[in-house]
Design a protein around this motif. Structure first.
Motif, PDB file in Angstrom:
ATOM      1  N   ALA A   4       0.719  -1.156   0.105  1.00 61.76           N
ATOM      2  CA  ALA A   4       0.021  -0.061  -0.047  1.00 61.76           C
ATOM      3  C   ALA A   4       0.948   1.359  -0.158  1.00 61.76           C
ATOM      4  O   ALA A   4       2.101   1.221   0.325  1.00 61.76           O
ATOM      5  CB  ALA A   4      -1.019  -0.100   1.136  1.00 61.76           C
ATOM      6  N   GLY A   5       0.177   2.301  -0.177  1.00 60.25           N
ATOM      7  CA  GLY A   5       0.757   3.598  -0.123  1.00 60.25           C
ATOM      8  C   GLY A   5       1.787   4.205  -1.561  1.00 60.25           C
ATOM      9  O   GLY A   5       2.639   4.676  -1.449  1.00 60.25           O
ATOM     10  N   VAL A   6       1.013   3.666  -2.672  1.00 59.07           N
ATOM     11  CA  VAL A   6       1.635   4.318  -3.915  1.00 59.07           C
ATOM     12  C   VAL A   6       1.377   5.759  -4.029  1.00 59.07           C
ATOM     13  O   VAL A   6       0.431   6.385  -3.621  1.00 59.07           O
ATOM     14  CB  VAL A   6       0.732   3.584  -4.891  1.00 59.07           C
ATOM     15  N   THR A   7       2.345   6.485  -4.330  1.00 61.66           N
ATOM     16  CA  THR A   7       2.472   7.820  -4.435  1.00 61.66           C
ATOM     17  C   THR A   7       1.708   8.225  -5.943  1.00 61.66           C
ATOM     18  O   THR A   7       1.683   7.670  -6.796  1.00 61.66           O
ATOM     19  CB  THR A   7       3.975   8.587  -4.392  1.00 61.66           C
ATOM     20  N   ILE A  27      -7.077   1.702 -14.289  1.00 57.67           N
ATOM     21  CA  ILE A  27      -6.546   1.447 -12.919  1.00 57.67           C
ATOM     22  C   ILE A  27      -5.926   0.048 -13.195  1.00 57.67           C
ATOM     23  O   ILE A  27      -4.769  -0.214 -12.490  1.00 57.67           O
ATOM     24  CB  ILE A  27      -7.879   1.365 -11.999  1.00 57.67           C
ATOM     25  N   ASP A  28      -6.347  -1.087 -13.666  1.00 58.37           N
ATOM     26  CA  ASP A  28      -5.593  -2.288 -13.380  1.00 58.37           C
ATOM     27  C   ASP A  28      -4.318  -2.331 -14.179  1.00 58.37           C
ATOM     28  O   ASP A  28      -3.327  -2.786 -13.959  1.00 58.37           O
ATOM     29  CB  ASP A  28      -6.656  -3.413 -14.396  1.00 58.37           C
ATOM     30  N   ALA A  29      -4.383  -1.390 -15.612  1.00 54.35           N
ATOM     31  CA  ALA A  29      -3.117  -1.123 -16.484  1.00 54.35           C
ATOM     32  C   ALA A  29      -2.127  -0.548 -15.415  1.00 54.35           C
ATOM     33  O   ALA A  29      -0.856  -1.007 -15.656  1.00 54.35           O
ATOM     34  CB  ALA A  29      -3.473  -0.797 -17.808  1.00 54.35           C
ATOM     35  N   ILE A  30      -2.589   0.379 -14.733  1.00 56.47           N
ATOM     36  CA  ILE A  30      -1.648   1.219 -14.249  1.00 56.47           C
ATOM     37  C   ILE A  30      -1.252   0.433 -12.749  1.00 56.47           C
ATOM     38  O   ILE A  30       0.089   0.467 -12.743  1.00 56.47           O
ATOM     39  CB  ILE A  30      -2.213   2.616 -13.488  1.00 56.47           C
ATOM     40  N   ARG A  31      -1.794  -0.491 -12.277  1.00 54.49           N
ATOM     41  CA  ARG A  31      -1.559  -1.289 -11.213  1.00 54.49           C
ATOM     42  C   ARG A  31      -0.499  -2.238 -11.822  1.00 54.49           C
ATOM     43  O   ARG A  31       0.492  -2.524 -11.041  1.00 54.49           O
ATOM     44  CB  ARG A  31      -2.731  -1.982 -10.489  1.00 54.49           C
ATOM     45  N   GLY A  35       3.819  -2.712 -10.949  1.00 54.25           N
ATOM     46  CA  GLY A  35       4.186  -4.061 -10.479  1.00 54.25           C
ATOM     47  C   GLY A  35       3.143  -4.782  -9.365  1.00 54.25           C
ATOM     48  O   GLY A  35       3.749  -5.318  -8.178  1.00 54.25           O
ATOM     49  N   ASN A  36       1.704  -4.541  -9.665  1.00 57.61           N
ATOM     50  CA  ASN A  36       0.688  -5.262  -8.913  1.00 57.61           C
ATOM     51  C   ASN A  36       0.899  -4.588  -7.483  1.00 57.61           C
ATOM     52  O   ASN A  36       0.789  -5.251  -6.583  1.00 57.61           O
ATOM     53  CB  ASN A  36       0.795  -6.802  -8.847  1.00 57.61           C
ATOM     54  N   THR A  37       1.175  -3.274  -7.209  1.00 56.79           N
ATOM     55  CA  THR A  37       1.309  -2.807  -5.998  1.00 56.79           C
ATOM     56  C   THR A  37       0.202  -1.633  -5.738  1.00 56.79           C
ATOM     57  O   THR A  37      -0.115  -1.012  -6.895  1.00 56.79           O
ATOM     58  CB  THR A  37       2.455  -2.092  -5.584  1.00 56.79           C
ATOM     59  N   GLY A  38      -0.224  -1.243  -4.735  1.00 51.80           N
ATOM     60  CA  GLY A  38      -1.116  -0.330  -4.605  1.00 51.80           C
ATOM     61  C   GLY A  38      -2.698  -0.770  -4.586  1.00 51.80           C
ATOM     62  O   GLY A  38      -2.934  -1.691  -5.208  1.00 51.80           O
ATOM     63  N   SER A  39      -3.310  -0.095  -3.868  1.00 53.23           N
ATOM     64  CA  SER A  39      -4.930  -0.519  -3.876  1.00 53.23           C
ATOM     65  C   SER A  39      -5.711   0.538  -5.217  1.00 53.23           C
ATOM     66  O   SER A  39      -5.008   1.345  -5.598  1.00 53.23           O
ATOM     67  CB  SER A  39      -5.645  -0.093  -2.733  1.00 53.23           C
ATOM     68  N   ILE A  43      -5.065   4.248  -6.344  1.00 54.28           N
ATOM     69  CA  ILE A  43      -4.709   4.592  -7.693  1.00 54.28           C
ATOM     70  C   ILE A  43      -5.823   5.422  -8.416  1.00 54.28           C
ATOM     71  O   ILE A  43      -5.649   6.755  -9.186  1.00 54.28           O
ATOM     72  CB  ILE A  43      -4.476   3.464  -8.641  1.00 54.28           C
ATOM     73  N   PHE A  44      -7.164   5.205  -8.033  1.00 55.91           N
ATOM     74  CA  PHE A  44      -8.211   6.108  -8.523  1.00 55.91           C
ATOM     75  C   PHE A  44      -8.166   7.525  -7.988  1.00 55.91           C
ATOM     76  O   PHE A  44      -8.549   8.397  -8.913  1.00 55.91           O
ATOM     77  CB  PHE A  44      -9.507   5.529  -8.304  1.00 55.91           C
ATOM     78  N   ARG A  45      -7.960   7.531  -6.631  1.00 55.18           N
ATOM     79  CA  ARG A  45      -7.807   8.973  -5.950  1.00 55.18           C
ATOM     80  C   ARG A  45      -6.708   9.770  -6.706  1.00 55.18           C
ATOM     81  O   ARG A  45      -6.908  11.055  -6.867  1.00 55.18           O
ATOM     82  CB  ARG A  45      -7.525   8.780  -4.585  1.00 55.18           C
ATOM     83  N   HIS A  46      -5.614   9.148  -6.916  1.00 57.25           N
ATOM     84  CA  HIS A  46      -4.204   9.912  -7.597  1.00 57.25           C
ATOM     85  C   HIS A  46      -4.630  10.336  -8.964  1.00 57.25           C
ATOM     86  O   HIS A  46      -4.413  11.350  -9.363  1.00 57.25           O
ATOM     87  CB  HIS A  46      -3.027   8.960  -7.634  1.00 57.25           C
TER      88      HIS A  46
END
Length: 350
Positions: A4-7, A27-31, A35-39, A43-46
């Protein structure tokens, strides 16, 4: 395991990398790019913050196509997140409702099984009580028959003894009457013998001996009758003893009847309990049928939700396809613009 905690900067770099590669920055492509990190929520909030930053910074130095591409990308990401969130909410609600109904169904089945087991045990107890009651009634009938036969025999014996006693009393009275007659005759003979003592001495002696023999025979007969009377009295005493025993047996039978009354009352209570358990089993069966109908309704509703979800997925896919077509057209338009600019620059004089 995802962290968690993706900037915001990481999300923005991944987004730009996907756009440059000509891929849709969902969102899935960015995740996956991260590297499959972050919720997904982070990601949507950023992405929303990046969209707000780009909207507040005015028109960028790049072309209009890049701005339109970023807008469409953000719109596609928002639609995908909202669809996923709605799907997760519906799925969680449906799973919770199905679990609750399954628990109610299992509980109703358990109560129905318990009711049937209790009814079966009560039926077994009732059968045992009925068999015991039948055995007791048979024993009671046998005792009544034996008691009746014994009483009849004793009454018959008593009548016979009473008849023998009356006959003995009549014989004793007859002997006493004969003895009185004999005394009268002896007195008369004595009076006559005083007058005729000399002449009839031998005859008087013979008659006296004869009378003594008669008296001895009468005494022996009286003794025999007295013996018979004592035997009759003994038989009467024996009959009274038998009658006493029969009365005691009758009292025991009455006592057994009094003891059987609570058993009959308990049997009535057991019958009522069985009826109550049958009613409870019927209610449990009705509840089971109601739950089955409710389960069918929920299954229909589940099918409807699945169809709605499929429709939502189809809508999202169509929207994604539309976005991709728009992006392709924008990309083609951008390429055409760049080619036009290059041709214009090439045609212009040095």
């Amino acid at each position: 395991m995802a962290r968690a905690g993706v900037t915001k900067g990481e999300v923005q770099r991944a987004r730009l990398a996907l756009i440059k590669a000509g891929r849709h920055p969902s969102i899935d492509a960015i995740r996956i790019e991260l590297g499959n990190t972050g919720s997904k929520a982070t990601i949507f909030r950023h992405l929303k913050d990046i969209e707000a930053d780009e909207g507040g910074a005015g028109v960028p130095q790049g072309s209009v196509s890049e701005e339109l591409l970023a807008f469409v990308t953000n719109l596609a990401g928002r639609l995908e997140f909202e669809a996923q969130e709605r799907f997760d909410t519906l799925k969680a609600s449906h799973v919770e409702e199905v679990r609750g109904l399954k628990e109610q169904l299992e509980k109703a089945r358990g109560e129905a099984r318990s009711g049937r087991s209790e009814a079966e045990r009560s039926q077994v107890d009732l059968s045992a009580e009925r068999a015991a009651r039948q055995r007791v009634e048979a024993d009671l009938t046998t005792l009544r028959l034996e008691h009746g036969q014994t009483a009849t025999q004793l009454a018959t014996q008593l009548e016979g003894v009473q008849a023998q006693l009356k006959a003995s009393q009549a014989q004793v009275a007859s002997l006493e009457e004969k003895h009185a007659h004999a005394r009268d005759a002896l007195e008369h003979f004595r009076n006559a013998s005083r007058e005729q003592r000399d002449r009839e001495a031998r005859l008087h002696e013979q008659q006296l001996q004869y009378l003594q023999r008669e008296v001895a025979g009468g005494a022996e007969a009286l003794t025999a009758k007295q013996t018979e009377l004592r035997a009759a009295l003994q038989e009467k005493a024996d009959a009274l003893a038998l009658l006493t025993v029969a009365r005691a047996e009758r009292r025991q039978v009455d006592e057994q009847l009094r003891e059987l009354k609570p058993a009959a009352e308990r049997l009535a209570v057991q019958n009522q309990l069985v009826e109550d358990l049958r009613e409870q089993a019927k209610l449990a069966a009705q509840q089971y049928e109601t739950l089955r109908a409710r389960t069918g309704e929920l299954e229909l509703r589940n099918g409807e939700l699945v169809r709605q979800l499929a429709a939502a997925h189809a809508c999202a896919q169509s929207q994604e396809q539309l976005v991709r077509e728009v992006l392709d057209r924008i990309s083609q338009a951008g390429n055409s613009t760049e080619s036009g600019k290059k041709r214009t620059k090439a045609a212009a004089p040095g």
